[in-house]
Write a protein that holds these residues in place. Structure first.
Motif, mmCIF file in Angstrom:
data_model
loop_
_atom_site.group_PDB
_atom_site.id
_atom_site.type_symbol
_atom_site.label_atom_id
_atom_site.label_comp_id
_atom_site.label_asym_id
_atom_site.label_seq_id
_atom_site.Cartn_x
_atom_site.Cartn_y
_atom_site.Cartn_z
ATOM 1 N N UNK A 30 -19.495 -22.889 -15.129
ATOM 2 C CA UNK A 30 -20.333 -22.794 -16.371
ATOM 3 C C UNK A 30 -21.683 -23.483 -16.368
ATOM 4 N N UNK A 31 -21.576 -24.666 -15.603
ATOM 5 C CA UNK A 31 -22.701 -25.557 -15.920
ATOM 6 C C UNK A 31 -23.825 -24.958 -14.780
ATOM 7 N N UNK A 32 -23.571 -24.514 -13.949
ATOM 8 C CA UNK A 32 -24.650 -23.993 -12.897
ATOM 9 C C UNK A 32 -25.327 -23.049 -13.390
ATOM 10 N N UNK A 33 -26.804 -23.358 -13.317
ATOM 11 C CA UNK A 33 -27.854 -22.529 -13.638
ATOM 12 C C UNK A 33 -28.150 -21.410 -12.637
ATOM 13 N N UNK A 34 -28.540 -20.146 -13.091
ATOM 14 C CA UNK A 34 -28.630 -19.027 -12.254
ATOM 15 C C UNK A 34 -29.928 -18.293 -12.459
ATOM 16 N N UNK A 35 -30.743 -18.005 -11.151
ATOM 17 C CA UNK A 35 -31.874 -17.295 -11.208
ATOM 18 C C UNK A 35 -31.498 -15.975 -10.448
ATOM 19 N N UNK A 36 -31.932 -14.994 -10.793
ATOM 20 C CA UNK A 36 -31.876 -13.819 -10.037
ATOM 21 C C UNK A 36 -33.177 -13.303 -9.521
ATOM 22 N N UNK A 37 -33.137 -13.170 -8.252
ATOM 23 C CA UNK A 37 -34.267 -12.660 -7.814
ATOM 24 C C UNK A 37 -34.234 -11.236 -7.335
ATOM 25 N N UNK A 38 -34.491 -10.291 -7.952
ATOM 26 C CA UNK A 38 -34.226 -8.949 -7.919
ATOM 27 C C UNK A 38 -35.092 -7.866 -7.046
ATOM 28 N N UNK A 39 -34.454 -6.983 -6.475
ATOM 29 C CA UNK A 39 -35.386 -5.999 -5.980
ATOM 30 C C UNK A 39 -36.199 -5.001 -7.232
ATOM 31 N N UNK A 40 -36.852 -4.167 -6.951
ATOM 32 C CA UNK A 40 -37.518 -3.340 -8.100
ATOM 33 C C UNK A 40 -36.478 -2.299 -8.839
ATOM 34 N N UNK A 41 -35.241 -1.897 -8.102
ATOM 35 C CA UNK A 41 -34.230 -0.892 -8.445
ATOM 36 C C UNK A 41 -35.031 0.291 -8.800
ATOM 37 N N UNK A 42 -36.104 0.561 -7.852
ATOM 38 C CA UNK A 42 -37.068 1.705 -7.928
ATOM 39 C C UNK A 42 -37.392 2.046 -9.377
ATOM 40 N N UNK A 43 -37.418 0.908 -10.158
ATOM 41 C CA UNK A 43 -37.827 0.970 -11.715
ATOM 42 C C UNK A 43 -36.852 1.606 -12.582
ATOM 43 N N UNK A 44 -35.731 1.797 -12.222
ATOM 44 C CA UNK A 44 -34.743 2.337 -13.142
ATOM 45 C C UNK A 44 -34.486 1.421 -14.213
ATOM 46 N N UNK A 45 -34.462 2.122 -15.481
ATOM 47 C CA UNK A 45 -34.420 1.093 -16.728
ATOM 48 C C UNK A 45 -32.755 0.833 -16.836
ATOM 49 N N UNK A 46 -32.024 1.447 -16.398
ATOM 50 C CA UNK A 46 -30.450 1.404 -16.593
ATOM 51 C C UNK A 46 -30.137 0.093 -15.871
ATOM 52 N N UNK A 47 -30.567 0.161 -14.472
ATOM 53 C CA UNK A 47 -30.558 -1.039 -13.754
ATOM 54 C C UNK A 47 -31.159 -2.300 -14.207
ATOM 55 N N UNK A 48 -32.352 -2.205 -14.646
ATOM 56 C CA UNK A 48 -33.124 -3.429 -14.944
ATOM 57 C C UNK A 48 -32.440 -3.886 -16.053
ATOM 58 N N UNK A 49 -32.055 -3.068 -17.282
ATOM 59 C CA UNK A 49 -31.236 -3.452 -18.194
ATOM 60 C C UNK A 49 -29.893 -4.480 -18.088
ATOM 61 N N UNK A 50 -29.277 -3.806 -16.945
ATOM 62 C CA UNK A 50 -28.043 -4.269 -16.554
ATOM 63 C C UNK A 50 -28.117 -5.831 -16.053
ATOM 64 N N UNK A 51 -29.235 -6.071 -15.341
ATOM 65 C CA UNK A 51 -29.509 -7.667 -15.147
ATOM 66 C C UNK A 51 -30.006 -8.425 -16.053
#
Length: 276
Positions: A125-146
């Protein structure tokens, strides 16, 4: 020989060997190893690494990228747990999670990102996390998930200027990338970051215009690095930028308002991510 073509010291063979052994044991991949990143040993020594999830085949064919194009295999539900164990075994303090584009999946792979964050947080839990994501085709449900996965930082790369985007990223879209970054900035409590490559044939004023677009979308951290041609079949390097131009671009980005900027020949999107 171009005097501005970047050069680095050979990586520490012992550190790279240890890391490669951990990755092989847990059957996980890092962008650091897959791309032969010149900074990988330095990053390992600082206890940071960039993991690539969702396989090694990308559904897109960007002209700057050396990842193989094809239809990926179904996501491995055990992969998030293996990455979490690898993070623990390597003693990492900061991790970046990225992926190939998976336009073939119903959720574009967003659920796998969220599961990986959860697995790492559960184990370290102490590790910091960065997500470098694709664009998910701009799908809002996918963006909301991350966004709901609540990483410490969210990133998505614009890569190049508007004029060159259709040429070097034919299956992506300049404005869609801005839209993804704006979505993150409006709904995510942490920092939003993006990255640009220099040397693809853009003009300096186009890079500055792109920086302004990114800032307007809510991006507050930026990296700028020299594009290096992976193979003769990829987009050529049109220009190697000298150090003073990278410094000038950094200063201009700070004037625009970015809170943190890394700009230099060997800078990559995850370079010194933990310090930015």
């Amino acid at each position: 020989m171009n005097p501005y073509k970047p050069k680095v010291r050979a990586p520490d063979p012992h550190l790279v060997s240890f890391t490669s052994g951990v990755l092989e044991r847990f059957e996980v991949a890092t962008v650091c190893e897959a791309s032969g990143c010149p900074n990988r040993a330095e990053c390992y020594a600082r206890k940071t690494a960039t993991f690539m999830i969702l396989g090694t085949f990308c559904t897109r064919a960007c002209r700057f990228c050396n990842v193989a194009t094809g239809r990926g295999v179904p996501p491995d539900p055990a992969e998030p747990g293996r990455i979490a164990r690898a993070v623990e075994a390597m003693g990492l303090s900061y991790v970046v999670i990225t992926s190939v584009d998976r336009d073939d999946l119903p959720d574009y792979g967003s659920g796998h990102f969220a599961a990986t964050v959860e697995a790492i947080r559960r184990r370290t839990p102490q590790v910091r996390i960065e997500l470098l994501t694709p664009d998910f085709r701009g799908d809002e449900r996918a963006l909301r998930r991350v966004v709901d996965a609540a990483p410490d930082k969210l990133a998505h790369n614009e890569e190049t200027v508007r004029r060159l985007s259709p040429l070097v990223r034919p299956q992506s879209d300049y404005d869609r990338t801005l839209g993804v970054l704006e979505y993150y900035a409006q709904r995510f409590d942490g920092t939003v970051k993006s990255s640009l490559m220099a040397g693809l044939g853009e003009r300096e004023e186009e890079l500055i215009e792109t920086m302004r677009d990114l800032y307007g979308a809510g991006v507050r951290e930026l990296t700028i690095g020299q594009y290096l041609q992976p193979t003769p079949h990829h987009h050529p390097v049109v220009r190697y930028y000298p150090p003073d131009v990278f410094e000038r671009l950094r200063e201009e980005a700070l004037r625009i308002g970015f809170r943190a900027v890394a700009s230099g020949a060997l800078v990559r999107s995850s370079y010194y991510a933990e310090e930015l």
